[in-house]
Scaffold this motif. Structure first.
Motif, PDB file in Angstrom:
ATOM      1  N   ASP A 149       8.613  -4.973 -19.551  1.00  0.00           N
ATOM      2  CA  ASP A 149       9.764  -5.670 -19.924  1.00  0.00           C
ATOM      3  C   ASP A 149       9.335  -6.527 -21.338  1.00  0.00           C
ATOM      4  OD1 ASP A 149      11.290  -4.281 -18.330  1.00  0.00           O
ATOM      5  OD2 ASP A 149      11.539  -5.763 -17.031  1.00  0.00           O
TER       6      ASP A 149
ATOM      7  N   ARG B 268      14.405 -13.769 -24.875  1.00  0.00           N
ATOM      8  CA  ARG B 268      14.284 -13.124 -23.584  1.00  0.00           C
ATOM      9  C   ARG B 268      13.314 -14.039 -22.922  1.00  0.00           C
ATOM     10  NH1 ARG B 268      14.932  -8.963 -27.277  1.00  0.00           N
ATOM     11  NH2 ARG B 268      12.435  -9.148 -27.651  1.00  0.00           N
ATOM     12  N   ILE B 269      13.699 -14.581 -21.745  1.00  0.00           N
ATOM     13  CA  ILE B 269      13.033 -15.705 -21.252  1.00  0.00           C
ATOM     14  C   ILE B 269      12.905 -15.437 -19.610  1.00  0.00           C
ATOM     15  CG2 ILE B 269      12.930 -18.333 -20.167  1.00  0.00           C
ATOM     16  CD1 ILE B 269      14.732 -18.811 -22.699  1.00  0.00           C
ATOM     17  N   LEU B 270      11.752 -15.743 -18.929  1.00  0.00           N
ATOM     18  CA  LEU B 270      11.411 -15.391 -17.543  1.00  0.00           C
ATOM     19  C   LEU B 270      11.209 -16.725 -16.870  1.00  0.00           C
ATOM     20  CD1 LEU B 270      10.731 -13.541 -15.112  1.00  0.00           C
ATOM     21  CD2 LEU B 270       8.366 -13.453 -15.855  1.00  0.00           C
TER      22      LEU B 270
ATOM     23  N   CYS C  84       9.350  -9.939 -23.256  1.00  0.00           N
ATOM     24  CA  CYS C  84       9.417 -11.620 -22.788  1.00  0.00           C
ATOM     25  C   CYS C  84       8.816 -12.427 -23.891  1.00  0.00           C
ATOM     26  CB  CYS C  84       8.633 -11.790 -21.388  1.00  0.00           C
ATOM     27  SG  CYS C  84       8.689 -13.576 -20.585  1.00  0.00           S
ATOM     28  N   ASP C  85       9.921 -13.257 -24.452  1.00  0.00           N
ATOM     29  CA  ASP C  85       9.713 -14.183 -25.437  1.00  0.00           C
ATOM     30  C   ASP C  85       8.966 -15.617 -24.849  1.00  0.00           C
ATOM     31  OD1 ASP C  85      10.583 -12.452 -27.380  1.00  0.00           O
ATOM     32  OD2 ASP C  85      12.561 -13.280 -27.185  1.00  0.00           O
TER      33      ASP C  85
ATOM     34  N   ILE D  88       7.870 -17.762 -21.212  1.00  0.00           N
ATOM     35  CA  ILE D  88       8.148 -17.680 -19.714  1.00  0.00           C
ATOM     36  C   ILE D  88       7.858 -19.249 -19.152  1.00  0.00           C
ATOM     37  CG2 ILE D  88       5.454 -17.711 -19.437  1.00  0.00           C
ATOM     38  CD1 ILE D  88       5.635 -16.241 -16.818  1.00  0.00           C
TER      39      ILE D  88
ATOM     40  N   LEU E  54       6.251  -8.638 -15.303  1.00  0.00           N
ATOM     41  CA  LEU E  54       5.531  -8.403 -16.920  1.00  0.00           C
ATOM     42  C   LEU E  54       4.876  -7.141 -16.992  1.00  0.00           C
ATOM     43  CD1 LEU E  54       4.269 -12.161 -17.139  1.00  0.00           C
ATOM     44  CD2 LEU E  54       6.129 -10.950 -18.481  1.00  0.00           C
TER      45      LEU E  54
END
Length: 887
Positions: free
Chosen positions: A835, A793-795, A837-838, A840, A831
């Motif tokens: 949610d 999971r990437i932002l 997040c692995d 950013i 954030l």
């Protein structure tokens, strides 16, 4: 009243008879009756004898005329000899004047030289240059100029000699043109002597007449008839024919036979008149009765002649009285004698008397003005503080001022001659004074000098003496005017100043020596400062260009990111071979653009370097094969490496690129081949060879020297500027040396170029020494396979929508769950919702919150958050931290 008197006398002259008319009347009254009476009786008797006498007279006449022509020719020859004089041909009129004066001793009354306008330039009647030119004998001069041949004048009254004269003129030719006319005035008595030498019978009368029929010469009674016109009959015949024989009346009033002949040389006429009694003598005895009858007529003629002579004597006596009155200073009274010529002379005497009276008044006024001027001069001279003197051109003093007499002790009557002047002057100053005076007299210098004069008390004082030549309107020197100014105090002051100047010069020499040493030190400091300022200006210019270049590269990187990402996504969706080829061509162009951007970033020192401690010798050896393949076989690559080079902290890949760029430039400078020498050396911190940018540091020097064409100073000055190139269009980008400059400066080093036209080029790279030993080079990144776990999971956070979209799509393409935000605050909002997040992925430079500020705020709630910074800049300050990375 004077004008009316002249009018009355003029009227009387018009009514009176001239001498010629009276004499003609006398001759007619006396001779014609006798001629008419005897002609008829003796005409046949004397015809044969007359013919014989006529032939004899003609022969004698030809001989006489030949002698006269010979005499005139001798004069013409003498003048022609003078006309060819070298002094006249060279224009030396003064020498020519002397020459004609010598010639005048041989013959002639006067000799003159005239120009073509009849102006007399040189004459024996006056000194050379005494008076301005004047016009004389204009008619004869004009005829000589017009014909270019010798000519003799008629009898005329000489204005200078004041006597009747003849003038012979010859042309002076130059280049075939008449430039001057040379004339000689002759005494008519000379021709009369020639006639007397003919030994003619005493009864015969020989005469020479000019072109106007005036008697010029006569063998007898010349004083009586000289200057008179020929008898009317003879004059009439001479004007009509060249030669002839005729019965005539002689000038004495006797009947005669006349023979005349005109000369082709002079155009004069010679005539011999024989009394008729001589020819008809034998017949006269037969006619004595006729002679007795004519005696009464002769008495009547003599009475008439006496009356006429008495009428002529009266005006002549009055003219004599007027001349005597004029000589005594009285004004001559007007008189009218009834003879026109005498009346004209009387008028001339009165005019001359008036002119002399005017001249006397003018002279008296001039003398009075001169006396007043001399008095003013003496008053001025006596009032001056100087000693005033004047002298004539020959050096004789004619005036000494009162101050001179008082100083020298001379009396007013004492004469200042050369002996007295030598007594007054100091003996040491005599040679200089004499030389100065001689130069002033010659016109080669001024009479201006300083000398000592002895006073009445016997002591000498210094004087400044100046003399000025006074000249008249013609430039002739007429006087010297001079002054002597006392300068004794000035001389003494000058001597004191000379001694002071010597002392001052000694002090100045010592001070100058000290100032010279100080100036040398200041010059060295100024040169060093100028060099430092030049280096600073160059560095500032390169720094400014680097800032501009880095900004352009950053924006260009964003464009390349979108284009490369889009092409990568498009590649998986295209199966057509032609479309794939087009796609690959576009990707190649993107790759070249990325490389160009890297060069720009290298120059701007904003690219990302991976510095490690490395051995520069090993790098040079490893890159040598690449250089040989890149620059070709015509270039020989040689090494001169340091035995134990120091380690240096560098990005090995970037340094290799820099060496390759330098080698490429060397290859282009050696189109026909050459040698490329690579040298390394250790440069200690205290060495003079260290560049200014790395002063105080130990450095490793890499020098690359070629044998190419070299560079001019102007080219060297701009060599590190991006896009500057001297190569042809299409053969270079102008980023090679700018990349080298950026890499070296980003590594903390410096670059120098030494070159000259035709002498090759040396590029010197200074790299700082590393404090740790060199380490082995890392494994090539191309051999390491990236291992990525799918489903993370990437932002993604980026303000550029195009870059953000490409990044999101690429991550989703490989199986990741991706969320996106267009700013730092939007990312924090996501954030804060909690949610998962692995990772950013965030841009560093964004409006509002920057990437680093956003990460710092996010880690306040998620301290273990992993971050990947994405930026076109290589400045990683502030990006270091746990769990951060850049790309």
């Amino acid at each position: 009243m004077i004008n009316s008197g002249f009018a009355i006398h003029g009227f009387r002259r018009r009514r009176s008879f001239g001498i010629q008319a009276r004499l003609v009347v006398l001759i007619l009254v006396t001779v014609l009756p006798l001629v008419a009476f005897s002609t008829f009786a003796i005409l046949r008797t004397v015809d044969n004898e007359r013919s014989q006498i006529e032939r004899d007279i003609r022969e004698r006449l030809e001989n006489l005329l030949a002698d006269v022509d010979r005499e005139i020719r001798s004069v013409q020859v003498s003048l022609q000899i003078l006309a060819s004089s070298p002094s006249l041909q060279q224009g030396d009129m003064e020498a020519f004047a002397s020459q004609i004066r010598e010639a005048l001793k041989v013959q002639g009354l006067a000799i003159g030289l005239h120009d073509t306008n009849a102006e007399e330039l040189v004459s024996t009647t006056r000194p050379y240059r005494e008076l301005p030119a004047r016009q004389t004998n204009r008619g004869m001069v004009e005829r000589v100029v017009r014909t270019g041949k010798p000519h003799i004048s008629n009898l005329f009254m000489g204005t200078v000699l004041q006597r009747p004269i003849l003038t012979v003129g010859v042309p002076v030719l130059r280049d075939g043109k008449v430039t001057y006319v040379l004339t000689m005035a002759l005494d008519p008595a000379r021709l009369s002597a020639v006639l007397r030498d003919q030994n003619l019978p005493t009864e015969w009368t020989a005469g020479v007449f000019d072109r106007k029929g005036i008697i010029v010469a006569r063998n007898r009674d010349i004083d009586r008839f000289f200057g008179q016109p020929a008898a009317p009959m003879l004059h009439e015949q001479m004007s009509k024919a060249v030669a002839g024989w005729l019965p005539s009346v002689a000038s004495e009033g006797l009947r005669a036979y006349s023979a005349f002949l005109r000369s082709p040389v002079t155009d004069w006429t010679a005539a011999i008149t024989v009394p008729k009694d001589v020819i008809d003598g034998p017949l006269h005895r037969a006619y004595q009765l006729a002679l007795c009858a004519g005696a009464g007529v002769l008495c009547l003629s003599l009475s008439l002649a006496w009356w006429i002579a008495r009428a002529i004597r009266r005006p002549i006596a009055a003219l004599t009285t007027a001349a005597r009155a004029m000589g005594s200073g009285a004004h001559p009274s007007p008189s009218a004698g009834g003879v026109r010529e005498i009346d004209e002379v009387s008028d001339a005497l009165r005019a001359s008397a008036e002119e002399l009276e005017q001249r006397a008044r003018a002279r008296a006024a001039a003398e009075a003005a001169l006396r007043a001027s001399e008095e003013q001069f003496r008053t001025l001279a006596e009032s001056l503080p100087q000693l005033v003197w004047t002298c004539l051109p020959n050096g004789r003093c004619d005036y000494l001022s009162r101050q001179w007499l008082e100083y020298t002790g001379m009396s007013a009557d004492e004469r200042l001659d050369s002996k007295r002047l030598k007594d007054l002057m100091h003996p040491d100053d005599l040679p200089a004074t004499a030389a100065c005076w001689a130069a002033a007299v010659d016109g080669s210098g001024d009479y201006d000098l300083e000398h000592r004069l002895r006073g009445a008390n016997g002591s000498y004082r210094w004087f400044k003496t100046r003399g000025t030549a006074v000249r008249d309107q013609t430039g002739r020197m007429i006087k010297w005017f001079g002054t002597c100014t006392d300068i004794q105090e000035i001389v003494e002051t000058r001597e004191k100043l000379a001694r002071s100047r010597l002392q001052l010069e000694t002090l100045v020499v010592e001070r100058t020596r000290e100032l010279a040493a100080t100036n040398e030190r200041l010059t060295a400091e100024i040169e060093a400062r100028e060099q430092a300022q030049a280096a600073l200006v160059q560095a500032q210019k390169i720094e400014a260009m680097g800032q501009l270049t880095g900004g352009i590269a950053h924006d260009f990187n964003n464009l390349l990111t979108v284009a490369c990402g889009s092409l990568g996504l498009l590649e998986a969706r295209i199966s057509d071979e032609k479309s794939l080829r087009l796609l690959q061509s576009a990707q190649g162009a993107m790759s070249r653009g990325a490389k160009l951007t890297g060069s720009l970033l290298a120059f701007a020192r904003k690219q990302r370097l991976e510095p490690v401690s490395a051995d520069i010798n090993s790098i040079v050896i490893e890159v040598t094969d690449l250089l040989r393949r890149s620059i070709g076989a015509t270039i020989e690559v040689r090494h001169t490496l340091a035995s134990a080079s120091w380690p240096t902290l560098i990005d090995t890949n970037q340094i290799e690129t820099a060496l390759l760029n330098v080698a490429t430039n060397a290859r282009d400078a050696m189109p026909s081949g050459g040698i490329l020498l690579i040298e390394t050396a250790n440069i200690p911190a205290g060495s003079d060879d260290v560049a200014e940018e790395v002063v105080g540091q130990d450095c490793v020097l890499v020098s690359m020297t070629d044998t190419g064409t070299g560079m001019s100073p102007e080219v060297i000055e701009h060599a590190f500027e991006p896009f500057f190139t001297t190569k042809e269009i299409g053969k270079g980008t102008g980023l090679g040396l700018s990349t080298v400059f950026g890499v070296v400066r980003q590594s903390g080093g410096a670059v120098r170029i030494r070159s000259r036209i035709g002498g090759g080029t040396t590029v010197q790279i200074y790299l700082p020494r590393a404090n740790c030993p060199p380490i082995a080079r890392p494994e090539d990144a191309s051999s390491v396979l990236a291992r990525t776990s799918a489903g993370a999971r990437i932002l993604v956070v980026d303000d550029d929508s195009a870059v953000r979209w490409v990044t999101v799509e690429c991550l989703r393409e490989i199986g990741h769950f991706v969320a996106e935000a267009d700013s730092g605050r939007a990312a924090l909002a996501i954030l804060e919702r909690g949610d998962p997040c692995d990772l950013i992925v965030i841009d560093v430079v964004m409006p509002g919150l920057s990437g680093t500020d956003t990460v710092r705020l996010a880690r306040q709630t998620r301290p273990d958050l992993k971050v990947l910074f994405v930026t076109g800049f290589a400045d990683r300050s502030g990006l270091t931290g746990e769990g951060t990375g850049t790309c």
